[in-house]
Write an enzyme that holds these catalytic residues in place. Sequence first.
Site, mmCIF file in Angstrom:
data_model
loop_
_atom_site.group_PDB
_atom_site.id
_atom_site.type_symbol
_atom_site.label_atom_id
_atom_site.label_comp_id
_atom_site.label_asym_id
_atom_site.label_seq_id
_atom_site.Cartn_x
_atom_site.Cartn_y
_atom_site.Cartn_z
ATOM 1 N N SER A 138 49.363 83.034 56.266
ATOM 2 C CA SER A 138 48.026 82.491 56.000
ATOM 3 C C SER A 138 47.149 82.525 57.252
ATOM 4 O O SER A 138 47.649 82.528 58.381
ATOM 5 C CB SER A 138 48.148 81.038 55.513
ATOM 6 O OG SER A 138 48.976 80.981 54.381
HETATM 7 N N1 SAM Z 1 53.407 79.637 54.598
HETATM 8 C C1 SAM Z 1 53.502 81.041 54.840
HETATM 9 C C2 SAM Z 1 53.398 81.431 56.275
HETATM 10 O O1 SAM Z 1 53.135 80.574 57.127
HETATM 11 O O2 SAM Z 1 53.627 82.623 56.571
HETATM 12 C C3 SAM Z 1 52.537 81.828 53.993
HETATM 13 C C4 SAM Z 1 53.029 81.974 52.641
HETATM 14 S S1 SAM Z 1 52.354 83.206 51.631
HETATM 15 C C5 SAM Z 1 50.638 82.871 51.595
HETATM 16 C C6 SAM Z 1 52.992 82.574 50.072
HETATM 17 C C7 SAM Z 1 54.484 82.781 49.883
HETATM 18 O O3 SAM Z 1 54.864 82.171 48.653
HETATM 19 C C8 SAM Z 1 54.908 84.225 49.777
HETATM 20 O O4 SAM Z 1 55.829 84.537 50.789
HETATM 21 C C9 SAM Z 1 55.565 84.331 48.380
HETATM 22 O O5 SAM Z 1 56.660 85.200 48.331
HETATM 23 C C10 SAM Z 1 55.966 82.890 48.159
HETATM 24 N N2 SAM Z 1 56.220 82.510 46.742
HETATM 25 C C11 SAM Z 1 55.552 82.852 45.612
HETATM 26 N N3 SAM Z 1 56.122 82.267 44.529
HETATM 27 C C12 SAM Z 1 57.185 81.546 44.993
HETATM 28 C C13 SAM Z 1 58.163 80.712 44.383
HETATM 29 N N4 SAM Z 1 58.207 80.497 43.060
HETATM 30 N N5 SAM Z 1 59.093 80.127 45.176
HETATM 31 C C14 SAM Z 1 59.102 80.334 46.510
HETATM 32 N N6 SAM Z 1 58.191 81.101 47.154
HETATM 33 C C15 SAM Z 1 57.243 81.695 46.407
#
Ligand code: SAM
Length: 219
Positions: A59
Amino acid sequence: MSLEPERISLLQSLKRRGISERVVSAMNTVKREDYVPHRLHDYAYHDEPLPIGNGQTISAPHMVAIMCELLSVEPSSNVLEVGTGSGYQAAVLAHLAGDGIVYTIERFERLAQEARKRVPANVIVNTGDGSLGFAEKAPFDRILVTCSAPDIPPPLLAQLKAGGRMVLPLGRGLQELYLVCKNHEITKEAHGAVAFVLLFGKYGFSESRDGGRANRFCF
Ligand code: SAM
């Protein structure tokens, strides 16, 4: 190239936006360049999301700061993050939680493995469907969801302590960031338009419809 001038300028811009000293100081402690792919090292302090593989993003720093601010993590908090991605936000949360623990769940094993190598010791990275929460370690003082859900996943609400706070984006196209507080009643406060990758899973969007792809222009 030294990243120091861009790093300092980014932290100053967060202060000008009204981000608290506490959150800026936590973000000062975690080096974003350690969480972005090597080839994107020079962009680590650009205030924008960056690709981290598997079609996902780390993000943008201002969004990390805004979510931490709304979440208001206290020292010793038991925190759950859904969507580990690079592990950067979990690391910032870990500094805010002090001797508390941050449990974070990522759906992609490869991202979870990479994150495990980088995060501080009080971050526990798991792989799975974060829309189910993490019942073994519940209840949580704080829950942060870093991918956009269709609605508040019921297991997450159930695993939030009384008096707890949850921050999450909701929606598919037009998304909004919400602060959810669990007191005598549940309150839900909108905090502006955002663009996150989608939450896929039992209480998320369906992969068959969206193909599990990330939006290129996401936080
Ligand atoms: N917090 C992260 C960082 O600091 O890099 C950014 C996260 S990114 C915007 C959102 C993440 O949510 C992705 O890596 C995606 O694979 C994950 N995601 C989507 N659906 C999910 C689920 N049901 N359970 C766990 N992770 C999930």
